[in-house]
Write an enzyme that holds these catalytic residues in place. Structure first.
Site, PDB file in Angstrom:
ATOM      1  CB  SER A 254      -0.890   0.003   1.239  1.00 36.26           C
ATOM      2  OG  SER A 254      -0.082   0.210   2.379  1.00 36.26           O
ATOM      3  CE  LYS A 255      -1.731   6.598  -2.799  1.00 40.57           C
ATOM      4  NZ  LYS A 255      -2.816   7.477  -2.903  1.00 40.57           N
ATOM      5  NE  ARG A 256       0.595   0.466   6.259  1.00 43.91           N
ATOM      6  CZ  ARG A 256       1.137  -0.706   6.560  1.00 43.91           C
ATOM      7  NH1 ARG A 256       2.198  -0.761   7.301  1.00 43.91           N
ATOM      8  NH2 ARG A 256       0.592  -1.834   6.116  1.00 43.91           N
ATOM      9  N   GLY A 258       5.470   3.178   0.547  1.00 44.18           N
ATOM     10  CA  GLY A 258       6.141   4.034  -0.430  1.00 44.18           C
ATOM     11  C   GLY A 258       5.813   3.616  -1.854  1.00 44.18           C
TER      12      GLY A 258
END
Ligand code: GLU
Length: 489
Positions: A254-256, A258
């Protein structure tokens, strides 16, 4: 592989593509190129409510950037055009009607409220799941009445209620599902659009797709697809489901972690060939050690046997490392060309435009240290400034003061004015001698010179830097340094 390989990438333009989407495109493309087959791009825009403007353009731009080319699809005409599902609605409608006539599909008039009720009841009694087949059992009269009322309807596929559906997945091996656990899914929506299931089966068949390689999240849809193939008397393609991509913490990417939109990697200064190499390792390996491979090698070695069943781990640090490896492999000219747009974007506008020939000389000086093309502006700005801006106290090195720094800079200035050559070896020799004559240690003298010509305390090797800056700039900077240090005395 005797048969003709035809594979496809079937993006839904419902958002910016990320690494996972494009990895699917990449594996299909590699498989096609490896076997001399065709790679088709098909736009699955049947979920009209979720369409995001610009998403398709971002998908195509991502493919273009990575040099993943397609043989049929948007912008490339082919024998199975159109390649956009919203332009093929009649085809799906016809097939849905055929299935109804055959008795393996039926219209369903259940309203959203009724379906919500049904679901709540199923949760309360903990009995059943999925559609309860109420409309399967409507009498002809009831159906006629509903039609006469103009009740909106969808078409559902009547799943067999016994037996199993099995697949020999090219990656996951044998997988089977009990049919009774699968409900009568919708194939045609009330707006006349097919659902994903009908769209994908129809087009994979009509576009003569031989292998469906897609992310593992689609594996649960496969029994539905196989049932549709059977009901339509279509020969199913072979299936291969690519492993899930996870972050280093083993949670779904996920975006977490990066991982953002794919084109963000371009903005951040990753090279497309480095990203491509990195992405292919998300689920495929040549052997247990080789990591850096040219695209040609990857194409010639790619095989589904090399695709792993276990999840792939996305490690941004590894990507950044790999980018550095690819950057170091570029010629000075190539690196300069890659850097130009980044400097154009990131340097203060007053320093633009950047002179390409000058940049070709600068590029090798940062090549060893740069990991992202976007690092370049910060690392090279002083080359382009008229005079670097710095605190004059930085000129004064340990064990020295302004009074002893001034003659040192002055001496350097005089010698460099006269120096017959401005090559770095000659500069080094000359300036070492000057430093010795002045009784200064190399750290002191060169430290001061470094600040004078760059405004920084840490830079690429000093004499190479001076050579690239050239005599005029170096002399101007030294005389400026003499002036500012003078004010401190
Ligand atoms: N349109 C689906 C997607 O967006 C394609 C799934 C498939 O490849 O069957 O991923």
């Amino acid at each position: 592989m005797a048969e003709n390989v035809r594979v496809r990438f079937a993006p839904s333009p419902t958002g910016e593509p990320h690494i996972g989407n494009i990895r699917t495109a990449l594996f299909n493309w590699l498989f096609a190129r490896r076997h001399g087959g065709e790679f088709v791009v098909r736009v699955e825009d049947t979920d009209q409510e979720r369409l995001v403007p610009g998403a398709l353009e971002a998908v195509l731009e991502s493919l273009d950037w990575l040099k993943i080319d397609w043989d049929e699809g948007p912008r490339v005409d082919g024998p199975h055009a159109p390649y956009v599902q919203s332009q093929r609605l009649d085809i799906y409608k016809d097939l849905a009607r055929k299935l109804v006539d055959k008795g393996v599909a039926y219209p369903c008039y259940c309203t959203r409220e009724r379906l919500d009720e049904m679901r709540k009841e199923q949760q309360r009694t903990r009995q059943g799941s999925g559609y309860d087949r109420r409309c399967l059992h409507l009498s002809d009269q009831e159906r006629r009445d509903l039609e006469a009322e103009g009740a909106p309807s969808v078409i559902r596929f009547a799943m067999p209620t016994s037996g199993v559906t099995e697949v020999e997945d090219l990656i996951r091996g044998h997988v089977e599902w009990r049919n009774e656990l699968l409900d009568d899914f919708v194939i045609l929506k009330s707006d006349g659009f097919p659902t994903y299931h009908l769209g994908v089966v129809t087009d994979d068949h009509l576009m003569e797709i031989s292998h469906v390689l897609r992310a593992e999240e689609w594996l649960p849809s496969t029994p539905r697809h196989l049932q549709l193939y059977q009901a339509l008397d279509f020969e199913p393609p072979k299936f291969g489901h690519l492993p899930i991509i996870m972050g280093p913490d083993r949670a779904k990417l996920s975006k977490r972690h990066g991982a953002t939109a794919l084109l963000d990697y371009r903005e951040e200064g990753y090279l497309p060939e480095a990203l491509l190499n990195f992405m292919v390792l998300l689920g495929w390996a040549l052997d247990d050690k080789t990591e850096v491979m040219s695209t040609d090698t990857i194409i010639s070695e790619f095989s589904l046997e090399g695709v792993t069943k276990s999840s792939a781990i996305f490690d941004r640090e590894k990507l950044t490392w790999m980018n550095g490896v690819y950057i170091r492999d570029l010629s000075a000219e190539e690196l300069a060309d890659r850097l130009l747009p980044f400097l154009g974007r990131d340097l203060p506008p007053g320093l633009l435009p950047v002179d390409r020939d000058y940049l070709v000389n600068i590029a090798p000086l940062i090549q060893e240290r740069i990991k992202l093309l976007s690092d370049a502006a910060g690392m090279t700005q002083y080359f382009f400034e008229d005079l670097p801006v710095y605190d004059p106290n930085m000129l004064v090195q340990r064990g020295m003061d302004a009074a002893s720094t001034h003659p040192a800079l002055q001496a350097a200035l005089e010698h460099l004015k006269e120096s017959p050559s401005f090559g770095h070896e000659h500069l080094e020799q000359t300036l070492r001698e000057v430093g010795q004559e002045l009784g200064l240690g190399p750290r002191q003298f060169f430290g001061s010179l470094r600040v004078a010509v760059t405004g920084r305390t840490a830079t690429p090797p000093l004499f190479e830097t001076m050579e690239v800056l050239g005599r005029d700039r170096v002399l101007r900077r030294l005389s400026r340094a003499c002036e500012v240090i003078n004010q401190l005395i």
